[in-house]
Write an enzyme that holds these catalytic residues in place. Structure first.
Site, PDB file in Angstrom:
ATOM      1  CG  HIS A 160      -2.032  -1.115   1.330  1.00 34.80           C
ATOM      2  ND1 HIS A 160      -2.925  -1.297   0.121  1.00 34.80           N
ATOM      3  CD2 HIS A 160      -2.145  -1.998   2.129  1.00 34.80           C
ATOM      4  CE1 HIS A 160      -3.591  -2.336   0.619  1.00 34.80           C
ATOM      5  NE2 HIS A 160      -3.112  -2.840   1.568  1.00 34.80           N
ATOM      6  CG  HIS A 198      -6.290  -5.529   1.450  1.00 32.85           C
ATOM      7  ND1 HIS A 198      -5.843  -6.270   2.408  1.00 32.85           N
ATOM      8  CD2 HIS A 198      -7.548  -5.151   1.822  1.00 32.85           C
ATOM      9  CE1 HIS A 198      -6.810  -6.470   3.565  1.00 32.85           C
ATOM     10  NE2 HIS A 198      -7.702  -5.610   3.234  1.00 32.85           N
ATOM     11  CG  ASP A 285      -4.792 -10.342   3.035  1.00 31.11           C
ATOM     12  OD1 ASP A 285      -4.332 -10.602   1.884  1.00 31.11           O
ATOM     13  OD2 ASP A 285      -4.375  -8.999   3.194  1.00 31.11           O
ATOM     14  CE1 TYR A 324      -2.419  -7.867   8.210  1.00 32.26           C
ATOM     15  CE2 TYR A 324      -4.191  -8.323   6.602  1.00 32.26           C
ATOM     16  CZ  TYR A 324      -2.924  -7.676   7.130  1.00 32.26           C
ATOM     17  OH  TYR A 324      -2.237  -6.931   6.307  1.00 32.26           O
TER      18      TYR A 324
HETATM   19  N1  Q9C Z   1      -9.527  -2.179  10.401  1.00 34.20           N
HETATM   20  C1  Q9C Z   1      -2.412  -5.531   4.125  1.00 34.20           C
HETATM   21  O1  Q9C Z   1      -3.018  -6.430   3.924  1.00 34.20           O
HETATM   22  N2  Q9C Z   1      -8.274  -1.583   6.377  1.00 34.20           N
HETATM   23  N3  Q9C Z   1      -2.960  -4.222   4.551  1.00 34.20           N
HETATM   24  C2  Q9C Z   1      -8.414  -2.339   7.901  1.00 34.20           C
HETATM   25  C3  Q9C Z   1     -10.011  -3.224   9.610  1.00 34.20           C
HETATM   26  C4  Q9C Z   1      -6.883  -1.602   6.068  1.00 34.20           C
HETATM   27  C5  Q9C Z   1      -4.278  -4.125   4.821  1.00 34.20           C
HETATM   28  C6  Q9C Z   1      -9.880  -2.460   8.056  1.00 34.20           C
HETATM   29  C7  Q9C Z   1      -6.228  -2.937   5.685  1.00 34.20           C
HETATM   30  C8  Q9C Z   1      -4.842  -2.800   5.130  1.00 34.20           C
HETATM   31  C9  Q9C Z   1      -0.846  -5.395   3.746  1.00 34.20           C
HETATM   32 ZN    ZN Z   2      -4.167  -7.341   2.599  1.00 38.42          ZN
END
Ligand code: Q9C
Ligand code: ZN
Length: 342
Positions: A160, A198, A285, A324
């Site tokens: 990101h 993502h 994920d 996660y």
């Molecule tokens: N609080 C990667 O997988 N949104 N980043 C979080 C839950 C951000 C993911 C929603 C997600 C970022 C590297």
């Molecule tokens: Zn991700």
């Protein structure tokens, strides 16, 4: 294949993530790495090697100097401002506000360089981010030196992060830094295949106007998923980069058959492109139990797609991104790596 790892990832240990209006313990936590290391050991998967120190020169090939200065001093400036909590952006240059200059004061400057407020900055973040870049660059050096593949156990993740932007748990774009290193060492064409749930908005932005790095991403449709404002199928590159950016936005509930079909399309594009090396932004994920994502991959599917990536027959660097479901992140990671090696 070898795994590159350093304990310095533990320096990235913020206490807070802004989630649903609450400050909660971050999903992107040090325990993720412990589970991956335990599974690598349990399945006797290859050697673990420490990273070399590459300094900031290869990082500066991707990131702006003023952004790196910001990252290196953010926490000290935040503390000097007298704040009790971790550094969190609350104000952004939004529509009808010029993006032309970073303000001097830290609340303004963190907003200028931030893409999303969930990601807090605290002590050790900058050191851990630099160590993760070294991990990626060490993996890149192994592959450039003749290894069929390597696994860069990067934490914090990177995809990101853009030239001058952090967020989505990312600070330095480890995969982009490694892809640029392949280019700088003579590879004419490099592909970055992003299989994190993502969209890899940072990697896309970095290479969007370039034909020498093909970026492909399979991800939750940005109409439904973070990062929301990039990742549509009609984003195909610009200028000389037109045709070298390929997005596969996929619907909530996507299971392996549809995901694998998109993957095969992406792999065919990489073959047609004539890539000399592949960097895989490896997010776990996509797993069905991931707490913040909506794909439905099973653990066995990770083995299968590792096999498919291997069929490219190209030097391959795996770079850890998200994932996660902490209890299964090790199994799913090592499934990809062993599938690749079958
Ligand atoms: N609080 C990667 O997988 N949104 N980043 C979080 C839950 C951000 C993911 C929603 C997600 C970022 C590297
Ligand atoms: Zn991700």
């Amino acid at each position: 294949m070898k795994t590159v790892h350093t304990e310095k990832h533990r320096l990235r240990a913020s206490k807070t993530e802004l989630n649903g209006g609450q400050l909660v313990p971050p999903f992107e936590c040090p325990e993720r790495v412990e589970h991956i290391l335990a599974e690598l050991a349990a399945r006797r998967h290859g050697e673990i090697v420490a990273p070399d120190a590459f300094g900031l020169a290869p990082v500066r090939r991707i990131h702006d100097g003023a952004y790196l200065d910001f990252l290196s001093t953010c926490w000290e400036e935040w503390q000097a401002a007298g704040y009790a909590g971790e550094a969190i952006a609350t104000t952004w240059p939004s529509r009808r506000m010029p993006l032309s200059r970073p303000p001097r004061e830290i609340d303004g400057r963190i907003g200028y360089y931030c893409l999303a407020a969930e990601t807090s900055i605290s002590g050790g973040t900058w050191e851990a981010a630099q160590a993760a870049a070294d991990v990626a660059l060490t993996g890149q050096a192994l592959v450039a030196g003749g290894a069929r593949a390597a696994f860069a156990l990067c934490r914090p993740p990177g995809h990101h992060a853009a030239q001058d932007m952090f967020g989505g748990y990312c600070f330095l774009n480890n995969a982009a830094i490694a892809a640029q290193a392949f280019r700088d060492q003579g590879a004419a064409r490099v592909a970055v295949l992003d299989v994190d749930f993502h969209h890899g908005n940072g990697t896309q932005a970095i290479f969007y106007d370039r034909p020498d790095v093909l970026f492909l991403s399979l991800h939750g449709d940005p109409d439904e998923a973070f990062p929301y404002f990039l990742g549509a199928a009609d984003e195909t590159g610009t200028g000389a980069g037109e045709g070298f950016n390929v997005n596969y936005p996929l619907a909530p509930g996507t299971a392996y058959p549809a995901w694998a079909e998109a993957l095969e399309n992406a792999l065919a594009r990489i073959r047609a492109y004539g890539a000399e090396a592949v960097v895989v932004s490896l997010g776990l994920d996509t797993f069905k139990e991931d707490p913040i994502s909506f794909f439905k991959l099973e653990s066995a599917d990770f083995t299968d797609y590792g096999r498919r990536i291997a069929r490219l027959g190209l030097p391959t660097l795996f770079v850890l991104e998200g994932g996660y479901a902490v209890a299964e992140v090790g199994i799913n990671t090592v499934n990809v790596l062993t599938g690749f090696e079958e």
